[in-house]
Design a protein around this motif. Structure first.
Motif, PDB file in Angstrom:
ATOM      1  N   PHE A  34      25.954  48.384  34.471  1.00 17.86           N
ATOM      2  CA  PHE A  34      26.634  49.494  33.822  1.00 17.86           C
ATOM      3  C   PHE A  34      28.155  49.453  33.933  1.00 17.86           C
ATOM      4  CE2 PHE A  34      22.504  51.351  35.258  1.00 17.86           C
ATOM      5  CZ  PHE A  34      21.916  51.422  34.013  1.00 17.86           C
ATOM      6  N   HIS A  35      28.739  48.375  34.459  1.00 19.48           N
ATOM      7  CA  HIS A  35      30.194  48.343  34.650  1.00 19.48           C
ATOM      8  C   HIS A  35      30.920  48.544  33.314  1.00 19.48           C
ATOM      9  CE1 HIS A  35      29.548  44.159  33.417  1.00 19.48           C
ATOM     10  NE2 HIS A  35      30.798  44.212  32.972  1.00 19.48           N
ATOM     11  N   ASP A  36      32.047  49.216  33.407  1.00 22.79           N
ATOM     12  CA  ASP A  36      32.883  49.395  32.213  1.00 22.79           C
ATOM     13  C   ASP A  36      34.349  49.090  32.504  1.00 22.79           C
ATOM     14  OD1 ASP A  36      33.162  51.621  33.816  1.00 22.79           O
ATOM     15  OD2 ASP A  36      33.472  52.986  32.157  1.00 22.79           O
ATOM     16  N   VAL A  37      34.652  48.735  33.717  1.00 26.18           N
ATOM     17  CA  VAL A  37      36.010  48.337  34.082  1.00 26.18           C
ATOM     18  C   VAL A  37      35.954  46.865  34.479  1.00 26.18           C
ATOM     19  CG1 VAL A  37      37.919  48.693  35.693  1.00 26.18           C
ATOM     20  CG2 VAL A  37      36.570  50.649  34.919  1.00 26.18           C
ATOM     21  N   THR A  38      36.710  46.044  33.755  1.00 27.85           N
ATOM     22  CA  THR A  38      36.799  44.622  34.085  1.00 27.85           C
ATOM     23  C   THR A  38      38.266  44.263  34.246  1.00 27.85           C
ATOM     24  OG1 THR A  38      36.823  44.007  31.758  1.00 27.85           O
ATOM     25  CG2 THR A  38      34.681  44.013  32.845  1.00 27.85           C
ATOM     26  N   VAL A  39      38.561  43.588  35.336  1.00 29.17           N
ATOM     27  CA  VAL A  39      39.934  43.170  35.619  1.00 29.17           C
ATOM     28  C   VAL A  39      39.919  41.664  35.831  1.00 29.17           C
ATOM     29  CG1 VAL A  39      41.911  43.446  37.159  1.00 29.17           C
ATOM     30  CG2 VAL A  39      40.383  45.387  36.746  1.00 29.17           C
ATOM     31  N   ASP A  40      40.648  40.942  34.979  1.00 26.05           N
ATOM     32  CA  ASP A  40      40.712  39.490  35.087  1.00 26.05           C
ATOM     33  C   ASP A  40      41.468  39.111  36.350  1.00 26.05           C
ATOM     34  OD1 ASP A  40      40.502  36.791  34.472  1.00 26.05           O
ATOM     35  OD2 ASP A  40      42.346  36.813  33.266  1.00 26.05           O
ATOM     36  N   GLN A  41      40.867  38.269  37.172  1.00 24.44           N
ATOM     37  CA  GLN A  41      41.466  37.838  38.425  1.00 24.44           C
ATOM     38  C   GLN A  41      42.019  36.416  38.343  1.00 24.44           C
ATOM     39  OE1 GLN A  41      41.528  40.001  41.312  1.00 24.44           O
ATOM     40  NE2 GLN A  41      41.103  41.327  39.578  1.00 24.44           N
ATOM     41  N   GLY A  42      41.834  35.765  37.215  1.00 29.98           N
ATOM     42  CA  GLY A  42      42.284  34.392  37.050  1.00 29.98           C
ATOM     43  C   GLY A  42      41.234  33.421  37.571  1.00 29.98           C
ATOM     44  N   GLY A  43      41.300  32.197  37.128  1.00 26.06           N
ATOM     45  CA  GLY A  43      40.348  31.183  37.576  1.00 26.06           C
ATOM     46  C   GLY A  43      38.923  31.495  37.159  1.00 26.06           C
ATOM     47  N   GLU A  44      38.762  32.096  35.986  1.00 26.33           N
ATOM     48  CA  GLU A  44      37.462  32.471  35.439  1.00 26.33           C
ATOM     49  C   GLU A  44      36.705  33.463  36.316  1.00 26.33           C
ATOM     50  OE1 GLU A  44      35.230  29.026  34.361  1.00 26.33           O
ATOM     51  OE2 GLU A  44      36.829  28.241  33.103  1.00 26.33           O
ATOM     52  N   CYS A  45      37.431  34.286  37.062  1.00 26.12           N
ATOM     53  CA  CYS A  45      36.837  35.326  37.900  1.00 26.12           C
ATOM     54  C   CYS A  45      37.236  36.693  37.361  1.00 26.12           C
ATOM     55  CB  CYS A  45      37.304  35.197  39.338  1.00 26.12           C
ATOM     56  SG  CYS A  45      36.724  33.705  40.138  1.00 26.12           S
ATOM     57  N   THR A  46      36.306  37.621  37.432  1.00 30.46           N
ATOM     58  CA  THR A  46      36.521  38.968  36.932  1.00 30.46           C
ATOM     59  C   THR A  46      36.040  39.966  37.983  1.00 30.46           C
ATOM     60  OG1 THR A  46      36.090  38.165  34.696  1.00 30.46           O
ATOM     61  CG2 THR A  46      36.056  40.533  35.012  1.00 30.46           C
ATOM     62  N   LEU A  47      36.764  41.048  38.134  1.00 30.14           N
ATOM     63  CA  LEU A  47      36.376  42.125  39.028  1.00 30.14           C
ATOM     64  C   LEU A  47      35.688  43.205  38.194  1.00 30.14           C
ATOM     65  CD1 LEU A  47      36.810  42.775  42.074  1.00 30.14           C
ATOM     66  CD2 LEU A  47      38.632  44.285  41.328  1.00 30.14           C
ATOM     67  N   LEU A  48      34.447  43.543  38.553  1.00 28.49           N
ATOM     68  CA  LEU A  48      33.647  44.511  37.807  1.00 28.49           C
ATOM     69  C   LEU A  48      33.524  45.798  38.604  1.00 28.49           C
ATOM     70  CD1 LEU A  48      30.714  42.106  36.845  1.00 28.49           C
ATOM     71  CD2 LEU A  48      32.823  42.528  35.576  1.00 28.49           C
ATOM     72  N   ARG A  49      33.733  46.943  37.941  1.00 26.47           N
ATOM     73  CA  ARG A  49      33.630  48.243  38.600  1.00 26.47           C
ATOM     74  C   ARG A  49      33.067  49.277  37.639  1.00 26.47           C
ATOM     75  NH1 ARG A  49      38.567  50.610  40.544  1.00 26.47           N
ATOM     76  NH2 ARG A  49      37.170  51.809  41.817  1.00 26.47           N
ATOM     77  N   LEU A  50      32.663  50.415  38.208  1.00 26.34           N
ATOM     78  CA  LEU A  50      32.236  51.571  37.424  1.00 26.34           C
ATOM     79  C   LEU A  50      33.370  52.583  37.405  1.00 26.34           C
ATOM     80  CD1 LEU A  50      28.658  52.274  38.807  1.00 26.34           C
ATOM     81  CD2 LEU A  50      29.228  51.550  36.508  1.00 26.34           C
ATOM     82  N   SER A  51      33.674  53.122  36.235  1.00 26.24           N
ATOM     83  CA  SER A  51      34.658  54.201  36.175  1.00 26.24           C
ATOM     84  C   SER A  51      33.960  55.514  36.535  1.00 26.24           C
ATOM     85  CB  SER A  51      35.264  54.290  34.773  1.00 26.24           C
ATOM     86  OG  SER A  51      34.291  54.729  33.857  1.00 26.24           O
ATOM     87  N   ASP A  52      34.745  56.540  36.829  1.00 26.27           N
ATOM     88  CA  ASP A  52      34.172  57.845  37.157  1.00 26.27           C
ATOM     89  C   ASP A  52      33.396  58.414  35.967  1.00 26.27           C
ATOM     90  OD1 ASP A  52      35.064  57.915  39.749  1.00 26.27           O
ATOM     91  OD2 ASP A  52      36.960  58.900  39.227  1.00 26.27           O
TER      92      ASP A  52
END
Length: 92
Positions: A34-52
């Motif tokens: 259900f994540h809707d927040v994605t933040v590119d971390q570089g090196g083909e890595c992404t940080l996935l989170r849930l917004s409020d």
């Protein structure tokens, strides 16, 4: 002979573990689905989170149950190329 009778038995209290309980797989699964927040971390890595906003939707609350508050503090570092979890992070 009876010297042991004048002492009271000591009460032993269990030691409380300061570490939080391990994160359940249901929380990790819900953040992945259900994540809707994605933040590119570089090196083909992404940080996935849930917004409020997303966390309070009925389908997400049903999947998380009582652990919805804990899911707000969870972020997953995801490898896009390998499609696998690198690390699960939880804020204090």
């Amino acid at each position: 002979m009876a010297s042991y009778r004048r002492f009271k038995p000591r009460i032993v209290r269990p030691i409380e573990d300061p570490r939080p309980a391990p994160l359940s797989s249901a929380v990790v699964d819900a953040v992945l689905r259900f994540h809707d927040v994605t933040v590119d971390q570089g090196g083909e890595c992404t940080l996935l989170r849930l917004s409020d906003r997303r966390r309070h939707e009925p389908e997400v609350e049903a999947a998380l149950g009582a652990q919805a508050d804990r899911a707000a503090r969870v972020a997953i570092l995801w490898n896009e190329r390998e499609s696998e979890i690198i690390r699960v992070l939880e804020a204090a």
